[in-house]
Design an enzyme around this catalytic site. Structure first.
Site: not given
Length: 480
Positions: A5, A7, A143, A148
């Site tokens: 994941d 960000e 998040h 995540d």
């Protein structure tokens, strides 16, 4: 495989940067390693992003840049299947970040959103938030990249517990399925195909144009042509002849549809049969006879009258198509066949009146006012859209792709696409330099209706309409 994941500072891979990566390496169903890092994006993190992720400028100021972790990350990702929720997003950011520092990164991707839809088809919503809520997954730091990624891992464990193994493997195989590429097609060319919207062209060995298509994801759509089953003979023929692929990227599906339609009619590719240039169009006219009754008839559209598409009804590619529609309206609204010029009698009751399928307008048994109202109700279903503006317009088309932030400007008037212009505030150059007739095109008309009518425009926030002040409508030279 590696569950991952990212960000980021925003939603566009071409412009925004990664701020955090979390990954979990899984081999034979067991977790072998975990790795995570904050990343200095070398640009400010927008406040609204910080509010969602909890990552702000102060947290990343002393973190490594992507360049500094690229070599280690590239080694971790080599030769593995990349698993992510909405994998297209994370994969596009990784490709762009690696590209900036000189790495050519490519991988098979397994999207857990697509897997969720296959194994839980009855569930509503497959976002990570929906999945966490539905399966009560404990995630303390939503998040953040590793949190995540842990949620995705937990979800895979739940799937294994609840879903038949055969269905799981079949679903994963379908998602990972790599099409069988034509042997004479350069695989490096396939790797260069963009994952955003646009138009693509297939060519044979001699350079002859085989096919033109469009998609919101060029790479995905091109690969779909090479599915092993080749359900249609046309797909198999194209695959056997294909030697080269070219493409043109557009900001969104709007530009792709306009470009595809225009190119097909300019070049007439071998395997595009649907969108041919129409030299004649037919409409249904409405007149009032001496008795005050509305009469309908199929007519050839006036090739010189710009107002025809709104003063008459419907746009049909052939006379037969128009007559078929008129017969359907006659049946549905009990209209008189003689007054609709289907029955050729010049006077008296029509045959349908004797069968009680006509209410008697032909022999004055039904008042004209009531009959005409029913005619207007029938025609309301095929009434053409009035041009909503008093001048030509510029449509600013912003990119919907995470990999581009390009804006294109399109000049349009009276439902006719006049072309792309360099700048929004300089369309007059195109107007004054226009060569040859400007044709009305039924397929262009339908595309513009889908995007630009006031009732639908709100669905496409990436399109902005700018009427051109003090510019007279462009004279209609013909239909096409």
């Amino acid at each position: 495989m590696i569950l991952l994941d990212c960000e980021t500072t925003g939603g566009r891979a071409s412009h925004d940067r990664i701020t955090e990566i979390g990954l979990i390496e899984v081999i034979d169903g067991e977790v072998k390693d975990k790795w995570q890092s904050l990343i200095n994006p070398q640009r400010p993190i927008p406040p609204w992003i910080s509010k969602i992720t909890g990552i702000d400028d102060a947290m990343v100021i002393d973190s490594p840049t992507f360049d500094e972790i690229a070599s280690e990350l590239y080694e971790r990702l080599q030769g593995t299947i990349l698993v992510a929720h909405n994998a297209r997003f994370d994969y596009s950011f990784l490709k762009q970040e690696f590209k900036r520092v000189g790495y050519d990164y490519s991988a098979k991707t397994l999207c857990s959103v697509k897997l969720s839809r296959r194994v839980y088809p009855r569930h509503q919503g497959h976002s990570l938030d929906k999945i966490i809520q539905r399966h009560q997954i404990d995630i303390p730091d939503r998040h953040r990249a590793m949190a995540d990624t842990d949620a995705i891992l937990s979800y895979f464990t739940i799937i294994q517990q609840q879903v038949d193994e055969t269905l799981i493997q079949k679903s994963i195989a379908e998602i990972l399925k790599r099409p069988s590429l034509p042997s004479h097609l350069d695989n490096q060319l396939i790797q260069k195909l963009p994952e955003g919207p646009g138009v693509y062209q297939f060519y044979d060995e001699s350079g002859a144009l085989l096919y033109i298509g469009k998609s919101v994801n060029i790479r995905e759509r091109v690969l779909s042509h090479f599915s092993a089953d080749h359900r249609h003979h046309k797909e198999l023929d194209i695959s056997q002849q294909l030697h080269h692929i070219d493409w043109i990227e557009t900001p969104s599906d709007f530009g792709a549809q306009l470009l595809e339609n225009s190119y097909i009619k300019q070049t007439s590719p071998r395997y595009n049969r649907r969108q041919t240039k129409i030299k004649k169009l037919y409409q249904i006219s409405r007149t009032i006879n001496k008795g005050g009754y509305a009469e309908l008839d199929v007519i050839l559209a006036d090739m010189t009258a710009a107002s025809d598409i709104t003063s008459k009804y419907g746009l049909f590619r052939s006379k037969k198509q128009a007559q078929t529609k008129l017969l359907a309206l006659i049946t549905q609204y009990k209209l008189c066949q003689r007054l609709c010029h289907i029955e050729k009698k010049s006077s008296g009751s029509c045959f349908a009146y004797q069968l009680k399928k006509c209410l008697g307008a032909c022999c004055a048994k039904e008042p004209a006012q009531r009959y005409n109202l029913r005619v207007d109700m029938a025609l309301s279903h095929i009434k053409n859209q009035q041009w909503p503006w008093s001048t030509p317009i510029i449509v600013a088309e912003q990119s919907t792709s995470t990999q581009s932030d390009v804006t294109h400007y399109h000049l349009i008037d009276q439902w006719r696409y006049l072309g792309q212009v360099d700048k929004q505030n300089e369309p007059q150059t195109y107007l004054t330099n226009q060569q040859g007739p400007i044709f009305f095109d039924i397929d262009t008309y339908k595309i513009l209706l889908r995007f630009l009518t006031p009732a639908k425009a709100a669905n496409f926030p990436y399109l902005t309409i700018h009427p051109l002040e003090h510019q007279s409508p462009i004279i209609m030279d013909g239909w096409g």
